[in-house]
Design an enzyme around this catalytic site. Sequence first.
Site, short mmCIF file in Angstrom:
data_model
loop_
_atom_site.label_atom_id
_atom_site.label_comp_id
_atom_site.label_asym_id
_atom_site.label_seq_id
_atom_site.Cartn_x
_atom_site.Cartn_y
_atom_site.Cartn_z
N VAL A 20 -47.41 -69.04 108.64
CA VAL A 20 -46.12 -69.65 108.99
C VAL A 20 -45.36 -68.83 110.02
O VAL A 20 -44.29 -69.24 110.46
CB VAL A 20 -45.24 -69.88 107.74
CG1 VAL A 20 -45.89 -70.87 106.79
CG2 VAL A 20 -44.92 -68.57 107.05
N GLY A 21 -45.90 -67.66 110.41
CA GLY A 21 -45.28 -66.86 111.45
C GLY A 21 -44.60 -65.59 110.98
O GLY A 21 -43.72 -65.07 111.67
N THR A 23 -45.67 -62.46 110.84
CA THR A 23 -45.89 -61.26 111.65
C THR A 23 -45.05 -61.29 112.92
O THR A 23 -44.45 -60.28 113.30
CB THR A 23 -47.38 -61.10 111.98
OG1 THR A 23 -48.12 -61.00 110.75
CG2 THR A 23 -47.63 -59.84 112.80
N LYS A 39 -46.11 -52.37 106.41
CA LYS A 39 -46.90 -53.42 105.76
C LYS A 39 -47.53 -52.78 104.52
O LYS A 39 -48.51 -52.04 104.63
CB LYS A 39 -47.97 -53.92 106.72
CG LYS A 39 -48.95 -54.92 106.11
CD LYS A 39 -48.51 -56.34 106.31
CE LYS A 39 -49.59 -57.31 105.85
NZ LYS A 39 -49.21 -58.70 106.10
N GLU A 106 -43.25 -56.19 105.81
CA GLU A 106 -43.93 -57.49 105.88
C GLU A 106 -44.85 -57.69 104.70
O GLU A 106 -45.68 -56.84 104.38
CB GLU A 106 -44.73 -57.61 107.18
CG GLU A 106 -45.38 -58.98 107.32
CD GLU A 106 -46.25 -59.14 108.55
OE1 GLU A 106 -46.93 -60.18 108.66
OE2 GLU A 106 -46.26 -58.23 109.41
N GLY A 109 -48.99 -63.28 102.70
CA GLY A 109 -48.90 -64.60 102.11
C GLY A 109 -47.50 -64.87 101.57
O GLY A 109 -46.50 -64.44 102.14
N PRO A 187 -31.58 -67.40 113.68
CA PRO A 187 -32.03 -68.07 114.90
C PRO A 187 -33.45 -68.62 114.75
O PRO A 187 -34.28 -68.03 114.06
CB PRO A 187 -31.96 -66.96 115.96
CG PRO A 187 -30.90 -66.05 115.46
CD PRO A 187 -31.05 -66.06 113.96
#
Length: 213
Positions: A20-21, A23, A39, A106, A109, A187
């Site tokens: 879904v973006g 990273t 991470k 981050e 999943g 944003p």
Amino acid sequence: MSSFPTLSQRLFVTGIGTDVGKTVAAAILTEALQADYWKPVQAGLEPTTDTATVRSLVRNPNSVFHPETYRLHLPASPHAAAAAEQVTIRAAAFQLPRTDNHLVVEGAGGLLVPLASGLLLVDVIQQLGLEVVVVSRNYLGSINHTLLTLEALRQRGIRVRGLLFNGEPTPATEDFIAQHTGVPVMPRLRTESVVSAETVSRYAAEFRQWFGL
């Protein structure tokens, strides 16, 4: 901006699912805040890692990229990747990197990704006391997945710093989610044919303004 801010943001980037973006969103937040990046669990090392990707997209001189707590070769759910290497992921192993800077963390999943028997990713978020940025992308079922993610965070008392929509605008979906949940909307990220350091820098300027920097 100082590389040692008085009030540091501690943000965990999660998604409503895979691809879904997260990273790219993490890279933009890292650049916007000139934050450190971490991470905790990397499952899959080829062709590259998320840490390496974010490092390649960030230009500011202040960000430090902290090593993963677990680096697993198999591109699979962390509990399965760990089992394949006879590794047990333990909650006690997760400690926030030592830094006075902002920190972007981050995930892997979604929230309920299993790390080990009895241990989910959301357990680690709660343990570390992080605020969460939820990345949502429009697809059939994404309203349900977004609301489930936000509800799971609410039930655990985990603060959502913002909701980040990735992709072309879908007002009927996004307006419903925003009005139903009351979560601040960050944003938007649009579909980009190429994501480069220049792309990240452009979005980072919008996010700096959103954070009031």
